[in-house]
Every structure is written in structure tokens, then in C-alpha cells.
Design an enzyme around this catalytic site. Structure first.
Site, PDB file in Angstrom:
ATOM      1  N   GLU A 270      16.245 -37.435  10.095  1.00  9.04           N
ATOM      2  CA  GLU A 270      17.599 -36.906  10.313  1.00  9.04           C
ATOM      3  C   GLU A 270      17.683 -35.840  11.404  1.00  9.04           C
ATOM      4  O   GLU A 270      18.028 -34.668  11.131  1.00  9.04           O
ATOM      5  CB  GLU A 270      18.159 -36.346   8.988  1.00  9.04           C
TER       6      GLU A 270
ATOM      7  N   GLU B 212      16.418 -43.517   2.565  1.00 15.62           N
ATOM      8  CA  GLU B 212      16.946 -42.641   1.508  1.00 15.62           C
ATOM      9  C   GLU B 212      18.293 -43.172   1.045  1.00 15.62           C
ATOM     10  O   GLU B 212      19.148 -43.532   1.872  1.00 15.62           O
ATOM     11  CB  GLU B 212      17.198 -41.205   2.015  1.00 15.62           C
TER      12      GLU B 212
END
Ligand code: IFM
Length: 448
Positions: A165, A352
Site C-alpha cells: 500500500e 488482504e
């Protein structure tokens, strides 16, 4: 059977070093920016730190056993850079490498495939003292770190993720300051994003050279489809900008070859300094894209919302998790189909997906987290729908294996499929954990 997944589909769980390990100053580990940040008063909602967290640094054998019990096929975890290189560069700490090497061996002995993330936010403090990711040199130090880790683990680890991220690192860490290192400067955030991407490309080269022809290398992005809050032209334009800010700013350099031109124009003097060869390095072929998906973004125009004059709005009647994130499984389907169609992403792992709920241990010693089961179930079905439409989705990882330190929220948000009592370190498999174990055994979701 409701949804049968292709043979060989990988069912996994994910964690990250700072969120679970503890052992913050043991065996020669250097400080990371999260050690500094969490030790600074007022930064973490419940005034906690990751000093002990799930104590995984000492309890990793038990945690591997739990994964085995659940039938987990793959474990995505991250390496604490400062355990390997206490100063971020230079002298290697053998004990740090030994820790991860033992973990990898234990996983493999138990039939669990390791997926390693090299950077999940815990930059060595020594590098932050040199400017952190705003300093271009750090991209090259990251390449050296990748090489040290790959030389030790690359014989056994065949799945590598450079970054987790980068949007969060750049914007929450350096743009808005709610995460370490707590800087609030939008121009710096864009420079950081550029250096993160550059460091990714540099590490891709290193990992390919050192981990063998059968290694897969990729990067994980937090992606979210962006919907306009209304049909008003200004909301539609704001939604497009937000998509440029969150999704396209990373997807285009990685898969198209440059930053999105509408955003380059919009950012104007905020644009980062780059060098001519950077885009070729950033755009090095990857084997897969990791997608972290939690929710969609519903966006309205707001003149004062910096940097892109766009603000998130709540949807009336929608269901929200404890994070305040809308439960919106169709968004996962939408994103997967877009990545396949628009960006021709060769292979995708959902690295995720999960939800925070206020779980409790009941007197029968069970944790009845039906809402999490529902969340996971709906998202797995959405992923399946994308596969039936031709998306090359190869695996799915639940966030998270166990409750852990949720960054600026401390221990107030529980994402695990295993409950952790942080006083005693007792682990209890939640209903969602048992349910996920069945999904793995059936390689899909069966009708009930
Ligand atoms: O806990 C985080 C993780 O570290 C990165 N992705 C989102 C999760 C939930 O907020």
C-alpha cells in the site's frame, strides 16, 4: 456448491511485522519509525505501542501450528527492515535474518507457502533521520535491503511483494501525518510516492536475479472503486480525481508507463522530481499485482478537501464495519474486472480482505463473529464471480490471521480470524476462523 474455485487456488492469511511481532528492541533490532511514533504521546488512540503486540517474535511456533490446524495454504507476512539492517543500510544483523529463516522453514515443514512483503511501513528510524522516503537515496537502500533478504531466503521463498500500500505510506504517513513518520506535506507525499515506486522497480530487478526463475514478484496496492455521490457534474469530476489520486496514480506507472496526465495537470507544482530513466524502472514487468480490498469510495466535490477537492460521504442505509468502512462486496468484483480489462494485469492475488468488528469472548469460550463470516463470504463470492468472467485471480488472503496492532487505532480494532487476549496472549479461533477452514477444505463456498 455455490462457488467452486479453480484447482491450485491459494487460500491464505496475512499479517505484518510491526502489527504482530513485538520484540521491538531485541536481538540487535534497530528502531523503526513506528517505534518512535507509537512512543510519542498522543499519536495512538489508546496510547499503546507495538512493543509486545501479539508477541509473535516469541510465539511464532504456536502461530504456525494454528495456521496448520486451520489448513491455511499460504502465509503473507512482512520483514522488519530494522531487524535485518538496524541502521537501514550497512551492517547486517544475523539474528534478524535467522528469525525469518526459522519461520520460513517452519512454514514449509507444515506445507504453508510463505509470501514475503519487504516493506509494510516500518522504515528504520536511522533512514528517516536522513529524510526517509522523501530522500531518493532510500530507494537505493531498499534495493540493497531486498538483496540481503533475498540472498538468505530466496532459495526457499518464491513469492515476493515489494511494498504494501504505497498510497498509505505516502499520504497517511507523509501527506496527512496520521501514521509514522507523522509529516503533513502534500508535495512531500507525492515525492515519497515516486521514490516508493522507484524502489519497487529496483527491488523487482534484484529479486528476479536472486530468487530463481520460478520466483514470482509483485507489489500490493490498496485499491477501491470510486463512485460519485450524485449525478452532479462536479461530483462526477471529483470522483474521477479521487480515482486518479488513489488508484491510477499507482496503476498507471506500473502498468501503462507514466503518471495519469489529468492528475499531472491537476497537481501542477506539487509534482515530484523525477529522472528520465525512472519510469522504465518503475514499469518493470511484475508477475502479479496484490490487491488489498476493503470497501468502495463514494465521493462528492468539496473545495476544501485537499489535495484533490474530493471528500468521502456515507451512504444512507448501508452497512459499515468498526472502521467506518462500507461493506460493499461488488466493489471487489468491479475492481478485479477493471484490472483485467483496463490494465491487463497478468495475475492477481487478493493480498488482504477482511473486517474489524468488536468481538467478545462468550462464556462458552467461543467468539461468534457472524458479521465477519458474512463479510468474508460475500467478498469471496464476488471474487469467484470475477474468476468466472475470466480474471486470473490466483489466491485470496484474509486480513488478518489474528487481532493485532491497528496502527493509529492501537488495539481498538479487531480484524483477526483468531482472537488475541492481549493481557495473556491467549489465542482463540473465532467462528470466522473455523468457517474459513471449511472454505479451504472445500476449495470454495458450499450452499448451507
Ligand atoms: O491493518 C491494515 C494493514 O496493515 C494494511 N491494510 C489495511 C489493514 C486494515 O486497516
Amino acid at each position: 456448491m455455490l462457488a467452486k474455485f479453480p484447482d491450485g487456488f491459494i487460500w491464505g492469511v496475512a499479517t505484518s511485522s510491526y502489527q504482530i511481532e513485538g520484540g521491538w528492541n531485541e536481538d540487535g533490532k534497530g528502531l523503526s519509525i513506528w517505534d518512535t511514533f507509537s512512543h510519542t504521546k498522543g499519536k495512538i488512540l489508546d496510547n499503546t505501542t507495538g512493543d509486545v503486540s501479539c508477541d509473535h517474535y516469541h510465539r511464532w511456533r504456536e502461530d504456525v501450528e494454528l495456521m496448520k490446524e486451520l489448513g491455511i495454504m499460504a502465509y503473507r507476512f512482512s520483514i522488519a527492515w530494522a531487524r535485518i539492517l538496524p541502521d537501514g543500510k550497512g551492517k547486517v544483523n544475523a539474528k534478524g535474518l535467522d528469525f525469518y529463516s526459522r519461520l520460513v522453514d517452519a512454514l514449509l515443514e507444515n506445507g504453508i507457502t510463505p509470501f514475503i512483503t519487504l516493506y509494510h511501513w516500518d522504515l528504520p528510524q536511522a533512514l528517516q533521520d536522513e529524510g526517509g522516503w522523501a530522500n531518493r537515496d532510500v530507494a537505493f537502500y531498499f534495493g540493497e535491503y531486498a538483496s540481503v533478504v533475498a540472498k538468505r531466503l530466496g532459495d526457499r521463498v518464491k513469492h515476493w511483494i515489494t511494498h504494501n500500500e504505497p498510497w498509505v505510506v505516502a499520504w497517511i504517513g507523509y501527506g496527512f501525518g496520521n501514521h509514522a513518520p507523522g509529516i503533513q506535506n502534500h508535495k512531500v507525499a507525492l515525492q515519497v510516492a515516486h521514490h516508493l515506486l522507484l524502489s519497487h522497480g529496483l527491488a523487482v530487478e534484484v529479486l528476479r536475479d536472486l530468487c530463481g526463475y520460478n520466483a514470482e514478484v509483485g507489489i500490493t496496492l490498496n485499491l477501491s472503486p470510486v463512485h460519485s455521490a450524485s449525478d452532479r457534474e462536479e461530483d462526477i469530476a471529483a470522483a474521477k480525481r479521487h480515482d486518479g489520486f488513489l488508484n491510477r496514480w499507482f496503476l498507471e506507472p506500473l502498468f501503462v508507463g507514466g503518471y495519469p496526465s489529468d492528475m499531472v495537470e491537476f497537481y501542477g507544482e506539487l509534482m515530484p522530481k523525477t529522472q528520465p530513466a525512472d519510469m522504465a524502472i518503475i514499469g518493470k514487468r511484475v508477475d502479479f499485482l496484490g490487491v488489498n480490498y476493503y470497501s468502495r469510495s463514494v465521493i462528492a466535490h468539496n473545495e476544501d478537501s485537499k489535495p484533490v477537492k474530493a471528500m468521502g460521504v456515507k451512504v444512507e442505509g448501508a452497512e459499515y464495519t468498526e472502521m467506518g468502512w462500507e461493506v460493499y462486496p461488488d466493489g471487489l468484483y468491479e475492481m478485479l474486472v477493471r484490472l483485467d480489462g483496463e490494465y491487463r494485469v497478468p495475475k492477481i492475488y487478493i493480498t488482504e480482505n477482511g473486517a474489524a468488528y468488536a468481538d467478545e469472548v462468550l462464556p462458552d469460550e467461543r467468539v461468534h463473529d457472524e458479521r465477519r463470516v458474512n463479510y468474508l463470504r460475500q467478498h469471496i463470492l464476488a471474487a469467484h464471480r470475477a474468476i468466472t468472467e475470466g480474471v486470473n485471480l490466483a489466491g485470496y488472503f484474509v486480513w488478518s490471521l489474528m487481532d493485532n496492532f491497528e496502527w493509529a487505532y492501537g488495539y481498538t480494532k479487531r480484524f483477526g480470524i483468531i482472537f488475541v487476549d492481549f493481557e495473556t496472549q491467549r489465542r482463540i479461533i473465532k467462528e470466522s476462523g473455523h468457517w474459513y477452514s471449511q472454505v479451504i477444505r472445500n476449495n470454495g463456498i458450499i450452499a448451507i
